[in-house]
Design a protein around this motif. Structure first.
Motif, short mmCIF file in Angstrom:
data_model
loop_
_atom_site.label_atom_id
_atom_site.label_comp_id
_atom_site.label_asym_id
_atom_site.label_seq_id
_atom_site.Cartn_x
_atom_site.Cartn_y
_atom_site.Cartn_z
N GLY A 31 84.75 -27.75 -33.12
CA GLY A 31 84.71 -29.16 -32.80
C GLY A 31 85.53 -29.57 -31.59
N GLN A 32 86.55 -28.78 -31.25
CA GLN A 32 87.48 -29.17 -30.19
C GLN A 32 86.79 -29.45 -28.85
N PRO A 33 85.79 -28.68 -28.42
CA PRO A 33 85.12 -29.00 -27.15
C PRO A 33 84.57 -30.41 -27.09
N PHE A 34 84.10 -30.94 -28.21
CA PHE A 34 83.54 -32.29 -28.23
C PHE A 34 84.64 -33.33 -28.02
N LEU A 35 85.81 -33.07 -28.59
CA LEU A 35 86.95 -33.97 -28.36
C LEU A 35 87.40 -33.90 -26.91
N ARG A 36 87.38 -32.70 -26.32
CA ARG A 36 87.78 -32.56 -24.91
C ARG A 36 86.82 -33.35 -24.01
N LEU A 37 85.52 -33.24 -24.28
CA LEU A 37 84.54 -33.98 -23.48
C LEU A 37 84.77 -35.48 -23.59
N TYR A 38 85.10 -35.92 -24.79
CA TYR A 38 85.36 -37.34 -25.02
C TYR A 38 86.63 -37.79 -24.29
N LEU A 39 87.70 -37.03 -24.43
CA LEU A 39 88.99 -37.45 -23.87
C LEU A 39 89.01 -37.43 -22.35
N LEU A 40 88.27 -36.55 -21.72
CA LEU A 40 88.27 -36.49 -20.26
C LEU A 40 87.79 -37.81 -19.65
N ALA A 41 86.93 -38.50 -20.37
CA ALA A 41 86.39 -39.76 -19.84
C ALA A 41 87.41 -40.90 -19.88
N GLU A 42 88.47 -40.77 -20.66
CA GLU A 42 89.42 -41.88 -20.79
C GLU A 42 90.12 -42.21 -19.47
N HIS A 43 90.53 -41.16 -18.73
CA HIS A 43 91.26 -41.40 -17.49
C HIS A 43 90.79 -40.50 -16.34
#
Length: 303
Positions: free
Chosen positions: A208-220
């Protein structure tokens, strides 16, 4: 208008309404998130049809407990302080991230958002090449970082500048409790000869971690290095399922502009900030479609 001007424009009644907390709203959302985790875990244990695929779903549900940890660090999901504390500890332990330590890390990020040399999230630059992008999305760097943080804290070597000197023994004790809990769980699994923890927790976290990374990169990612929260953070428009999964954190510029607003009030805050937002994107797929093809030779600054 920057975020300070926006906040100054709000009336006392608007501020009161936006920051009103609710145990009921928080518990309802918590029950849904953990209910899905429990249901998916049960189906995996029972070897339901296509159960290996469910491990990916389980992993996504688990890693997005990061957004609960994030919210609980602000003490906003619930009105009761003890519920916020409990939610932070449970979610932090499940994703191998010390909750009290993360609170200091995250508050430093809020104080110095997108300020190089001060924002701890900029200690590791955003991916600027395809190799860096793939490595980032893999989740390997974040697991290494979590492991190092846990080990350093267990050894009493927490020297992060954003952690007050008087709290470093507490960081050590927190990490030692976490390590003891993990060892107990895994030694118990070995003694019982069961792979349940591997199937419903460890492997799903990795998947699951890759999906969180994809999500978090968009924040900033590729936002400007400025102090204005309406410019240095990105709001990503997405569907209701993703918003629920991420505890409404796709409204990220709104959260940074007014971090004491509970997650269930962020849609209301968005209605007030919409015309002032400077960095938005229509979906995570579109964000990465724009980010990835132009990755080589493009700085992290705003495009």
């Amino acid at each position: 208008m920057d975020h300070r001007d926006f906040l100054a424009s709000l009336s006392i009644e608007q501020r009161r309404e936006l920051t009103r907390k609710s145990d009921f709203r928080g518990l309802a959302h918590l029950a849904l998130h953990f209910g899905l985790i429990g249901l998916t875990a049960a189906l995996i244990i029972m070897r339901a049809p296509f159960w290996p695929v469910l491990m990916l779903l389980q992993g996504i549900l688990l890693v997005f407990l990061f957004t609960l940890l994030h919210e609980a660090s602000h003490e906003t999901p619930f009105r009761s302080r003890w519920l916020n504390t409990a939610a932070a500890h449970v979610s932090g332990y499940l994703i191998l991230l010390p909750p009290r330590w993360f609170r200091y890390f995250h508050f430093a990020h809020h104080r110095h958002t997108q300020i190089p040399g001060k924002d701890p999230e900029l200690a590791e630059p955003k991916p600027g090449t395809w190799t860096e992008y793939i490595r980032y999305v893999s989740g390997i760097p974040v697991w290494i970082s979590h492991f190092k943080t846990l080990v350093h804290n267990v050894a009493g070597r927490c020297d992060d500048e954003y952690v007050p000197a008087g709290k470093r023994n507490a960081m050590r004790d927190e990490a030692r409790i976490m390590l003891a809990l993990y060892l107990t769980l895994f030694l118990g699994s070995i003694a019982l000869g069961t792979t349940v923890l591997i199937l419903v927790w460890v492997v799903p976290l990795l998947l699951g971690q890759p999906f969180l990374r994809l999500y978090l990169l968009a924040e900033h990612g590729r936002c400007a290095f400025v102090a204005n929260m309406l410019e240095n953070s990105r709001t990503t428009f997405t569907n209701a399922a993703v918003r629920r999964l991420a505890w409404n954190m796709p409204y990220h510029a709104e959260h940074h502009a007014y971090p004491t607003v509970p997650f269930y009030k962020l849609p209301d805050l968005h209605k007030l900030t919409a015309e002032h937002l400077m960095v938005t994107e229509k979906g995570y797929s579109r964000f990465h479609a724009r980010y990835a093809p132009n990755i080589n030779g493009v700085s992290d600054a705003a495009e």
